[in-house]
Design a protein around this motif. Structure first.
Motif, PDB file in Angstrom:
ATOM      1  N   VAL A  16       0.835  -1.205   0.000  1.00 17.57           N
ATOM      2  CA  VAL A  16       0.000   0.000   0.000  1.00 17.57           C
ATOM      3  C   VAL A  16       0.868   1.253   0.000  1.00 17.57           C
ATOM      4  N   LEU A  17       1.880   1.290   0.848  1.00 23.64           N
ATOM      5  CA  LEU A  17       2.745   2.466   0.908  1.00 23.64           C
ATOM      6  C   LEU A  17       3.532   2.671  -0.380  1.00 23.64           C
ATOM      7  N   SER A  18       3.982   1.588  -0.982  1.00 20.15           N
ATOM      8  CA  SER A  18       4.744   1.742  -2.215  1.00 20.15           C
ATOM      9  C   SER A  18       3.860   2.181  -3.371  1.00 20.15           C
ATOM     10  N   SER A  19       2.615   1.703  -3.420  1.00 21.81           N
ATOM     11  CA  SER A  19       1.751   2.172  -4.501  1.00 21.81           C
ATOM     12  C   SER A  19       1.429   3.649  -4.341  1.00 21.81           C
ATOM     13  N   TRP A  20       1.225   4.122  -3.115  1.00 22.65           N
ATOM     14  CA  TRP A  20       1.003   5.553  -2.914  1.00 22.65           C
ATOM     15  C   TRP A  20       2.271   6.340  -3.242  1.00 22.65           C
ATOM     16  N   GLY A  21       3.412   5.837  -2.865  1.00 28.58           N
ATOM     17  CA  GLY A  21       4.668   6.518  -3.166  1.00 28.58           C
ATOM     18  C   GLY A  21       4.924   6.630  -4.660  1.00 28.58           C
ATOM     19  N   VAL A  22       4.598   5.594  -5.413  1.00 29.55           N
ATOM     20  CA  VAL A  22       4.783   5.638  -6.866  1.00 29.55           C
ATOM     21  C   VAL A  22       3.876   6.699  -7.479  1.00 29.55           C
ATOM     22  N   ILE A  23       2.608   6.720  -7.068  1.00 28.20           N
ATOM     23  CA  ILE A  23       1.672   7.710  -7.611  1.00 28.20           C
ATOM     24  C   ILE A  23       2.125   9.121  -7.275  1.00 28.20           C
ATOM     25  N   MET A  24       2.441   9.360  -6.025  1.00 25.21           N
ATOM     26  CA  MET A  24       2.822  10.702  -5.569  1.00 25.21           C
ATOM     27  C   MET A  24       4.110  11.180  -6.238  1.00 25.21           C
ATOM     28  N   LEU A  25       5.125  10.352  -6.240  1.00 28.59           N
ATOM     29  CA  LEU A  25       6.405  10.774  -6.798  1.00 28.59           C
ATOM     30  C   LEU A  25       6.376  10.875  -8.313  1.00 28.59           C
ATOM     31  N   ALA A  26       5.591  10.045  -8.970  1.00 27.79           N
ATOM     32  CA  ALA A  26       5.464  10.180 -10.426  1.00 27.79           C
ATOM     33  C   ALA A  26       4.781  11.495 -10.778  1.00 27.79           C
ATOM     34  N   MET A  27       3.749  11.854 -10.025  1.00 33.06           N
ATOM     35  CA  MET A  27       3.087  13.138 -10.279  1.00 33.06           C
ATOM     36  C   MET A  27       4.020  14.306  -9.997  1.00 33.06           C
ATOM     37  N   LEU A  28       4.752  14.236  -8.901  1.00 34.12           N
ATOM     38  CA  LEU A  28       5.707  15.302  -8.602  1.00 34.12           C
ATOM     39  C   LEU A  28       6.781  15.398  -9.674  1.00 34.12           C
ATOM     40  N   ASN A  64      14.473  20.263 -13.656  1.00 29.90           N
ATOM     41  CA  ASN A  64      14.626  18.941 -14.274  1.00 29.90           C
ATOM     42  C   ASN A  64      15.387  17.986 -13.368  1.00 29.90           C
ATOM     43  N   ASN A  65      16.388  18.479 -12.667  1.00 32.39           N
ATOM     44  CA  ASN A  65      17.160  17.641 -11.754  1.00 32.39           C
ATOM     45  C   ASN A  65      16.275  17.099 -10.639  1.00 32.39           C
ATOM     46  N   VAL A  66      15.447  17.955 -10.055  1.00 29.01           N
ATOM     47  CA  VAL A  66      14.549  17.503  -8.991  1.00 29.01           C
ATOM     48  C   VAL A  66      13.514  16.533  -9.555  1.00 29.01           C
ATOM     49  N   GLY A  67      13.027  16.798 -10.766  1.00 27.26           N
ATOM     50  CA  GLY A  67      12.061  15.894 -11.390  1.00 27.26           C
ATOM     51  C   GLY A  67      12.645  14.518 -11.642  1.00 27.26           C
ATOM     52  N   TYR A  68      13.874  14.462 -12.119  1.00 22.34           N
ATOM     53  CA  TYR A  68      14.528  13.169 -12.348  1.00 22.34           C
ATOM     54  C   TYR A  68      14.742  12.429 -11.031  1.00 22.34           C
ATOM     55  N   ASN A  69      15.070  13.164  -9.977  1.00 24.09           N
ATOM     56  CA  ASN A  69      15.218  12.521  -8.667  1.00 24.09           C
ATOM     57  C   ASN A  69      13.894  11.929  -8.192  1.00 24.09           C
ATOM     58  N   CYS A  70      12.794  12.612  -8.482  1.00 26.60           N
ATOM     59  CA  CYS A  70      11.476  12.072  -8.120  1.00 26.60           C
ATOM     60  C   CYS A  70      11.189  10.796  -8.895  1.00 26.60           C
ATOM     61  N   PHE A  71      11.549  10.762 -10.176  1.00 26.11           N
ATOM     62  CA  PHE A  71      11.329   9.550 -10.965  1.00 26.11           C
ATOM     63  C   PHE A  71      12.195   8.396 -10.461  1.00 26.11           C
ATOM     64  N   ILE A  72      13.408   8.677 -10.035  1.00 26.62           N
ATOM     65  CA  ILE A  72      14.273   7.632  -9.480  1.00 26.62           C
ATOM     66  C   ILE A  72      13.689   7.085  -8.183  1.00 26.62           C
ATOM     67  N   ALA A  73      13.186   7.984  -7.329  1.00 29.04           N
ATOM     68  CA  ALA A  73      12.566   7.530  -6.081  1.00 29.04           C
ATOM     69  C   ALA A  73      11.310   6.712  -6.360  1.00 29.04           C
ATOM     70  N   ALA A  74      10.547   7.084  -7.388  1.00 28.25           N
ATOM     71  CA  ALA A  74       9.358   6.301  -7.756  1.00 28.25           C
ATOM     72  C   ALA A  74       9.762   4.907  -8.227  1.00 28.25           C
ATOM     73  N   ALA A  75      10.878   4.811  -8.942  1.00 28.53           N
ATOM     74  CA  ALA A  75      11.355   3.493  -9.387  1.00 28.53           C
ATOM     75  C   ALA A  75      11.774   2.637  -8.194  1.00 28.53           C
ATOM     76  N   ILE A  76      12.357   3.258  -7.187  1.00 30.86           N
ATOM     77  CA  ILE A  76      12.723   2.516  -5.973  1.00 30.86           C
ATOM     78  C   ILE A  76      11.461   2.018  -5.275  1.00 30.86           C
ATOM     79  N   TYR A  77      10.414   2.850  -5.250  1.00 27.46           N
ATOM     80  CA  TYR A  77       9.147   2.420  -4.661  1.00 27.46           C
ATOM     81  C   TYR A  77       8.531   1.273  -5.461  1.00 27.46           C
TER      82      TYR A  77
END
Length: 99
Positions: A16-28, A64-77
């Motif tokens: 549950v936490l990882s699915s919310w993290g993926v949604i949130m970080l992908a949107m960010l 763009n740097n912060v956006g790429y970091n969000c995508f990396i964190a979403a991949a970890i989730y």
């Protein structure tokens, strides 16, 4: 049988936490890479990064740097979610074998 590392409740919580993290970080990540003005306070900028002319390339690069970091964190989730899903399956197999 595979390597069972956590119980069924912890695996479900991780899923549950990882699915919310993926949604949130992908949107960010999307909002940062589209240079959303409301997120300017979350971009690590200094006074030197602020453009004195009309070409804001340093600011866009920081976005763009912060956006790429969000995508990396979403991949970890996503990886954590897959791990939790595997743990849930192993717990169900263990429950089936015990009965």
């Amino acid at each position: 049988m595979g390597c069972l590392m956590c119980g069924p409740k912890l695996a479900a919580c991780g899923l549950v936490l990882s699915s919310w993290g993926v949604i949130m970080l992908a949107m960010l990540g999307i909002f940062f890479t589209t240079h959303s003005a409301t997120l300017i306070e979350d971009v690590p900028l200094t006074n030197e990064d602020m453009p004195k002319d009309t070409n804001p390339e340093r600011v866009y690069a920081a976005y763009n740097n912060v956006g790429y970091n969000c995508f990396i964190a979403a991949a970890i989730y996503v990886a954590v979610g897959l791990f939790s899903c595997c743990q849930m399956r192993l717990n169900k197999q263990k429950e089936y074998l015990v009965r």
